[in-house]
Scaffold this motif. Structure first.
Motif, PDB file in Angstrom:
ATOM      1  N   GLY A 267      32.427  22.457  15.795  1.00 60.96           N
ATOM      2  CA  GLY A 267      33.745  21.970  15.806  1.00 60.96           C
ATOM      3  C   GLY A 267      33.692  21.772  17.704  1.00 60.96           C
ATOM      4  O   GLY A 267      34.649  21.064  17.986  1.00 60.96           O
ATOM      5  N   PHE A 268      32.867  22.521  18.498  1.00 56.17           N
ATOM      6  CA  PHE A 268      32.984  22.024  19.802  1.00 56.17           C
ATOM      7  C   PHE A 268      32.395  20.684  20.148  1.00 56.17           C
ATOM      8  O   PHE A 268      32.826  20.046  20.959  1.00 56.17           O
ATOM      9  CB  PHE A 268      31.523  22.972  20.495  1.00 56.17           C
ATOM     10  CG  PHE A 268      32.243  24.403  20.662  1.00 56.17           C
ATOM     11  CD1 PHE A 268      33.381  24.964  20.175  1.00 56.17           C
ATOM     12  CD2 PHE A 268      31.337  25.269  21.355  1.00 56.17           C
ATOM     13  CE1 PHE A 268      33.609  26.296  20.391  1.00 56.17           C
ATOM     14  CE2 PHE A 268      31.793  26.847  21.388  1.00 56.17           C
ATOM     15  CZ  PHE A 268      33.019  27.186  20.843  1.00 56.17           C
ATOM     16  N   ILE A 269      31.427  20.113  19.310  1.00 53.34           N
ATOM     17  CA  ILE A 269      30.824  18.776  19.608  1.00 53.34           C
ATOM     18  C   ILE A 269      32.019  17.791  19.329  1.00 53.34           C
ATOM     19  O   ILE A 269      32.127  16.738  20.226  1.00 53.34           O
ATOM     20  CB  ILE A 269      29.549  18.526  18.433  1.00 53.34           C
ATOM     21  CG1 ILE A 269      28.582  19.714  18.553  1.00 53.34           C
ATOM     22  CG2 ILE A 269      29.227  17.134  18.658  1.00 53.34           C
ATOM     23  CD1 ILE A 269      27.653  19.510  17.540  1.00 53.34           C
ATOM     24  N   PHE A 270      32.687  17.853  18.130  1.00 57.09           N
ATOM     25  CA  PHE A 270      33.526  16.836  17.873  1.00 57.09           C
ATOM     26  C   PHE A 270      35.066  17.376  18.907  1.00 57.09           C
ATOM     27  O   PHE A 270      35.492  16.436  19.413  1.00 57.09           O
ATOM     28  CB  PHE A 270      34.083  16.882  16.465  1.00 57.09           C
ATOM     29  CG  PHE A 270      33.091  16.418  15.487  1.00 57.09           C
ATOM     30  CD1 PHE A 270      32.743  15.014  15.539  1.00 57.09           C
ATOM     31  CD2 PHE A 270      32.040  17.308  14.928  1.00 57.09           C
ATOM     32  CE1 PHE A 270      31.488  14.557  14.839  1.00 57.09           C
ATOM     33  CE2 PHE A 270      31.235  16.716  14.021  1.00 57.09           C
ATOM     34  CZ  PHE A 270      30.601  15.594  13.921  1.00 57.09           C
ATOM     35  N   GLY A 271      35.193  18.624  19.042  1.00 56.33           N
ATOM     36  CA  GLY A 271      36.345  18.892  19.688  1.00 56.33           C
ATOM     37  C   GLY A 271      36.602  18.346  21.028  1.00 56.33           C
ATOM     38  O   GLY A 271      37.285  17.996  21.813  1.00 56.33           O
ATOM     39  N   ALA A 272      35.276  18.518  21.887  1.00 51.86           N
ATOM     40  CA  ALA A 272      35.051  18.303  23.310  1.00 51.86           C
ATOM     41  C   ALA A 272      35.193  16.663  23.317  1.00 51.86           C
ATOM     42  O   ALA A 272      36.069  16.261  24.481  1.00 51.86           O
ATOM     43  CB  ALA A 272      33.980  18.806  23.645  1.00 51.86           C
ATOM     44  N   ALA A 273      34.586  16.042  22.364  1.00 52.59           N
ATOM     45  CA  ALA A 273      34.691  14.302  22.822  1.00 52.59           C
ATOM     46  C   ALA A 273      36.069  14.116  22.448  1.00 52.59           C
ATOM     47  O   ALA A 273      36.643  13.209  23.050  1.00 52.59           O
ATOM     48  CB  ALA A 273      33.482  13.929  21.683  1.00 52.59           C
TER      49      ALA A 273
END
Ligand code: AMP
Length: 173
Positions: free
Chosen positions: A62-68
């Protein structure tokens, strides 16, 4: 690239991490620049009118999609992490997994009351993880304006646990 093309970039790994689970491997989508961009753009365009102030991402994918997505929406990013990883004072939620329990944490001062929050994870399965995170966000009295996933496994009916919230997923199985 069309949204319907994104499925081609997700790889099925049978019996990972254990017998009987078909793991949806998103690393093949992430490394494809057009597919990754299309996924983020589609998520962002669905929520762009919501005046999102914070994107909450769930460790780790969720960090990968959330940050972008936070960058694209012009919002801040707030991590929800596994127990013991966040350095400041935390609030935690413990929830049932298929076998045993798990605990997720958020910094106790992460969100102000009425902050407009979009929660993001890579995949909705049974909905147990997202239900727990929703409890954490609600305890901070923030306003959940959306819940976003790259993938929804519809046959597990996770959505039934997330009633009354605007749920959006890009790819369904
Ligand atoms: P759940 O709490 O059952 O909705 O499970 C959601 C969490 O588990 C997400 O963070 C997913 O990354 C992970 N997950 C569950 N099932 C799968 C699967 N088949 N493939 C990949 N990740 C999964």
């Amino acid at each position: 690239m069309k949204i319907t093309d994104l499925k081609k970039h997700i790889r099925d790994i049978p019996n990972f991490p254990k017998e009987g689970i078909v793991f949806k491997d998103i690393s093949t989508l992430l490394k494809h620049k057009d597919a990754f961009k299309k996924a983020i753009d589609a998520l962002a365009s669905n929520f762009k009118k919501e005046k999102v102030q914070y994107v909450v991402g769930i460790e780790a994918r969720g960090f990968i999609f959330g940050a972008a997505l936070a960058y694209k929406l012009g919002a801040g990013f707030v991590p929800v992490r596994k127990k013991g990883k966040l350095p400041y004072k935390t609030k935690s939620v413990t929830y049932q997994l298929e076998y045993g329990m798990d605990t997720l944490e958020i910094h106790e001062d992460a969100l102000k009351p009425n902050a407009r929050v979009l929660i993001v994870d890579d995949l909705l399965a049974t909905g147990g993880t997202m239900t727990a995170v929703i409890d954490l966000i609600k305890a901070q009295k923030a306003k959940i304006v959306g819940v976003a996933f790259l993938i929804e496994l519809q046959f597990l009916k996770g959505k039934e646990h997330l009633k009354d919230l605007p749920i959006y997923s890009i790819i369904q199985y």
